[in-house]
Design a protein around this motif. Structure first.
Motif, PDB file in Angstrom:
ATOM      1  N   MET A 160     -21.742   7.496  26.678  1.00 30.32           N
ATOM      2  CA  MET A 160     -21.704   6.107  26.151  1.00 30.32           C
ATOM      3  C   MET A 160     -22.219   4.891  26.900  1.00 30.32           C
ATOM      4  SD  MET A 160     -21.784   5.225  22.845  1.00 30.32           S
ATOM      5  CE  MET A 160     -22.109   3.508  22.114  1.00 30.32           C
ATOM      6  N   ILE A 161     -23.308   4.232  26.583  1.00 36.19           N
ATOM      7  CA  ILE A 161     -23.531   3.032  27.372  1.00 36.19           C
ATOM      8  C   ILE A 161     -22.652   1.994  27.104  1.00 36.19           C
ATOM      9  CG2 ILE A 161     -25.447   1.538  28.055  1.00 36.19           C
ATOM     10  CD1 ILE A 161     -25.672   4.266  28.782  1.00 36.19           C
ATOM     11  N   LEU A 187     -34.594  -0.842  29.795  1.00 35.91           N
ATOM     12  CA  LEU A 187     -33.294  -1.214  29.676  1.00 35.91           C
ATOM     13  C   LEU A 187     -33.369  -2.064  28.389  1.00 35.91           C
ATOM     14  CD1 LEU A 187     -32.261  -1.805  33.273  1.00 35.91           C
ATOM     15  CD2 LEU A 187     -31.361  -0.027  31.866  1.00 35.91           C
ATOM     16  N   PHE A 188     -34.183  -3.073  28.223  1.00 39.13           N
ATOM     17  CA  PHE A 188     -34.064  -3.981  27.055  1.00 39.13           C
ATOM     18  C   PHE A 188     -33.978  -3.127  25.923  1.00 39.13           C
ATOM     19  CE2 PHE A 188     -36.041  -7.923  29.281  1.00 39.13           C
ATOM     20  CZ  PHE A 188     -35.110  -8.189  30.069  1.00 39.13           C
ATOM     21  N   VAL A 223     -29.247  -9.977  28.614  1.00 36.18           N
ATOM     22  CA  VAL A 223     -29.674  -8.768  27.408  1.00 36.18           C
ATOM     23  C   VAL A 223     -28.546  -8.065  27.183  1.00 36.18           C
ATOM     24  CG1 VAL A 223     -31.013  -7.062  26.676  1.00 36.18           C
ATOM     25  CG2 VAL A 223     -32.212  -9.039  27.518  1.00 36.18           C
ATOM     26  N   GLY A 224     -27.857  -7.508  28.047  1.00 35.26           N
ATOM     27  CA  GLY A 224     -26.447  -6.806  27.793  1.00 35.26           C
ATOM     28  C   GLY A 224     -25.706  -7.571  27.156  1.00 35.26           C
ATOM     29  N   ILE A 243     -31.604  -8.816  32.696  1.00 32.60           N
ATOM     30  CA  ILE A 243     -30.915  -7.387  32.199  1.00 32.60           C
ATOM     31  C   ILE A 243     -29.383  -8.027  31.913  1.00 32.60           C
ATOM     32  CG2 ILE A 243     -29.706  -5.507  33.124  1.00 32.60           C
ATOM     33  CD1 ILE A 243     -32.047  -5.124  34.796  1.00 32.60           C
ATOM     34  N   GLN A 289     -30.890 -13.753  23.859  1.00 33.60           N
ATOM     35  CA  GLN A 289     -32.493 -13.328  24.056  1.00 33.60           C
ATOM     36  C   GLN A 289     -32.973 -14.834  24.335  1.00 33.60           C
ATOM     37  OE1 GLN A 289     -33.507 -10.488  21.495  1.00 33.60           O
ATOM     38  NE2 GLN A 289     -31.881  -8.902  22.208  1.00 33.60           N
ATOM     39  N   PHE A 302     -24.705  -1.879  32.331  1.00 28.92           N
ATOM     40  CA  PHE A 302     -25.999  -2.996  32.574  1.00 28.92           C
ATOM     41  C   PHE A 302     -25.494  -4.044  33.541  1.00 28.92           C
ATOM     42  CE2 PHE A 302     -27.206  -1.482  28.290  1.00 28.92           C
ATOM     43  CZ  PHE A 302     -28.612  -1.756  28.391  1.00 28.92           C
ATOM     44  N   THR A 331     -26.215  -7.683  23.509  1.00 26.15           N
ATOM     45  CA  THR A 331     -26.229  -6.802  22.662  1.00 26.15           C
ATOM     46  C   THR A 331     -24.873  -6.050  22.443  1.00 26.15           C
ATOM     47  OG1 THR A 331     -28.442  -6.133  23.270  1.00 26.15           O
ATOM     48  CG2 THR A 331     -26.965  -4.365  22.350  1.00 26.15           C
ATOM     49  N   PHE A 332     -23.944  -6.416  23.457  1.00 25.23           N
ATOM     50  CA  PHE A 332     -22.769  -5.688  23.755  1.00 25.23           C
ATOM     51  C   PHE A 332     -21.554  -6.417  23.465  1.00 25.23           C
ATOM     52  CE2 PHE A 332     -25.666  -2.612  25.770  1.00 25.23           C
ATOM     53  CZ  PHE A 332     -25.221  -1.540  25.243  1.00 25.23           C
ATOM     54  N   VAL A 384     -32.952  -0.007  25.451  1.00 24.37           N
ATOM     55  CA  VAL A 384     -31.808   0.609  25.377  1.00 24.37           C
ATOM     56  C   VAL A 384     -30.532  -0.422  24.811  1.00 24.37           C
ATOM     57  CG1 VAL A 384     -29.744   1.732  26.331  1.00 24.37           C
ATOM     58  CG2 VAL A 384     -31.981   2.124  27.011  1.00 24.37           C
ATOM     59  N   ALA A 385     -30.810  -1.625  24.741  1.00 27.94           N
ATOM     60  CA  ALA A 385     -30.283  -2.778  24.501  1.00 27.94           C
ATOM     61  C   ALA A 385     -30.765  -3.298  23.125  1.00 27.94           C
ATOM     62  CB  ALA A 385     -29.998  -3.918  25.546  1.00 27.94           C
ATOM     63  N   PHE A 386     -31.590  -2.633  22.424  1.00 29.56           N
ATOM     64  CA  PHE A 386     -32.105  -2.980  21.278  1.00 29.56           C
ATOM     65  C   PHE A 386     -32.836  -4.230  21.312  1.00 29.56           C
ATOM     66  CE2 PHE A 386     -28.195  -0.469  19.555  1.00 29.56           C
ATOM     67  CZ  PHE A 386     -28.940   0.466  19.378  1.00 29.56           C
ATOM     68  N   ALA A 387     -33.417  -4.763  22.439  1.00 29.95           N
ATOM     69  CA  ALA A 387     -34.246  -6.026  22.538  1.00 29.95           C
ATOM     70  C   ALA A 387     -35.605  -5.611  22.362  1.00 29.95           C
ATOM     71  CB  ALA A 387     -33.663  -6.784  23.524  1.00 29.95           C
ATOM     72  N   SER A 432     -29.545   7.646  23.953  1.00 29.50           N
ATOM     73  CA  SER A 432     -29.706   6.459  24.546  1.00 29.50           C
ATOM     74  C   SER A 432     -29.481   6.554  25.844  1.00 29.50           C
ATOM     75  CB  SER A 432     -29.074   5.321  23.663  1.00 29.50           C
ATOM     76  OG  SER A 432     -27.582   5.497  23.739  1.00 29.50           O
ATOM     77  N   SER A 433     -28.142   7.222  26.254  1.00 31.97           N
ATOM     78  CA  SER A 433     -27.871   7.361  27.622  1.00 31.97           C
ATOM     79  C   SER A 433     -28.796   7.863  28.415  1.00 31.97           C
ATOM     80  CB  SER A 433     -26.333   8.346  27.744  1.00 31.97           C
ATOM     81  OG  SER A 433     -25.228   7.649  26.632  1.00 31.97           O
ATOM     82  N   PHE A 463     -31.245   5.183  28.942  1.00 30.55           N
ATOM     83  CA  PHE A 463     -30.652   4.428  29.892  1.00 30.55           C
ATOM     84  C   PHE A 463     -30.848   4.742  31.395  1.00 30.55           C
ATOM     85  CE2 PHE A 463     -27.315   2.791  32.345  1.00 30.55           C
ATOM     86  CZ  PHE A 463     -27.407   1.268  32.403  1.00 30.55           C
TER      87      PHE A 463
END
Lengths: 105, 164
Positions: free
Chosen positions: A1-2, B45-46, A47-48, A44, A64, A7, A51-52, B48-51, B4-5, B8
């Motif tokens: 799981m990320i 990477l973007f 954006v991380g 990065i 963003q 990030f 999202t998280f 994976v982060a849904f951007a 997704s992992s 990533f």
């Protein structure tokens, strides 16, 4: 799981590699590429978080939006820096940052 | 391992590997292409982060514009040590600085607990509303910055009336 920390670690690694490139490389163009790497590390991270992290919808969108500004400024900076490098090359026939020292006292 | 992992880790490997390629290779053209790999990794990477929008912008602006401009600059500044670049004398210091800042950042990252919420995407509509409503003035200022940078670049590289 990320997770967010993945990030952040990638961002930290990219920033450190970019810092090494800025400090250690001789060619001004490679220094410029390393600066682009550092700017991308910041993107990065933003954006991380967008999202998280446990933010509201609006704060996520702001993360963003700031990335868009980072990319804009990176493009402007790159255009100016390449103009300076071309000018230097024309005047000095060198883009080696060790030889460009005429601003030293 | 979920999908997704996998994406990533592939994107992260591209990013970090490309960055190492930029700072290690001796050939500056290879460095430019390694930069391209690294920037595409960042776009992954973007994703994976849904951007999705930012990933697209990243590919278009960095891959399509910035790397091309850098390659043009390489073409116009062909230096004699084009294919065997060397690091300057302070590279051990640079290694220390890079590892040091990486250590500090890792301590900061691992030592801080951020409240993570549910992983969800930011809609392009939300982003556009934030950008064009609340951040409209900074947006216009950014366009002005781009204009000034372009004019400055043109003025700087222009040949002065045959003087040089």
């Amino acid at each position: 799981m990320i997770e967010l920390v993945h990030f952040q670690v990638v961002s930290a690694g990219l920033f450190s590699i970019g810092l090494y490139g800025v400090l250690a490389r001789k060619s001004a163009l490679l220094v410029l590429m390393s600066i682009e790497l550092m700017l991308n590390a910041v993107s990065i991270n933003l954006v991380g978080y967008a999202t998280f992290a446990d933010f509201t919808e609006y704060q996520r969108a702001l993360g963003q939006v700031i990335v868009i500004f980072v990319i804009t400024i990176a493009a402007a900076e790159l255009a100016l820096a390449i103009a300076i490098i071309l000018r230097l090359y024309r005047n000095r026939t060198s883009v080696n940052v060790d030889e460009i020292d005429f601003l030293k006292w | 391992m979920e999908f997704s992992s996998v994406i990533f880790y592939i994107a992260a490997a591209c990013t970090i590997g490309g960055a190492f390629g930029v700072v290690i290779t001796r050939n500056i053209v290879y460095a430019a292409f390694a930069l391209l790999v690294s920037l595409f990794g960042v776009a992954g990477l973007f994703l994976v982060a849904f951007a999705e929008f930012l990933a697209l912008v990243q590919v278009l602006i960095y891959g399509g514009a910035i790397v091309i401009v850098i390659l043009f600059a390489l073409m116009l500044t062909r230096i004699e040590d084009f294919e065997h670049l060397t690091d300057n004398g302070q590279w051990p210091l640079a290694v220390v600085a890079g590892l040091g800042i990486f250590g500090v950042l890792l301590i900061a990252v691992l030592g801080t607990s951020v409240r993570t919420g549910p992983r969800e995407s930011v809609g392009v509509r939300d982003m556009a509303e934030a950008l064009f409503r609340d951040w409209a003035v900074p947006f216009e200022v950014a366009s002005l910055v781009l204009l000034v940078a372009l004019i400055g670049a043109v003025v700087m590289v222009r040949a002065y009336g045959g003087k040089d």
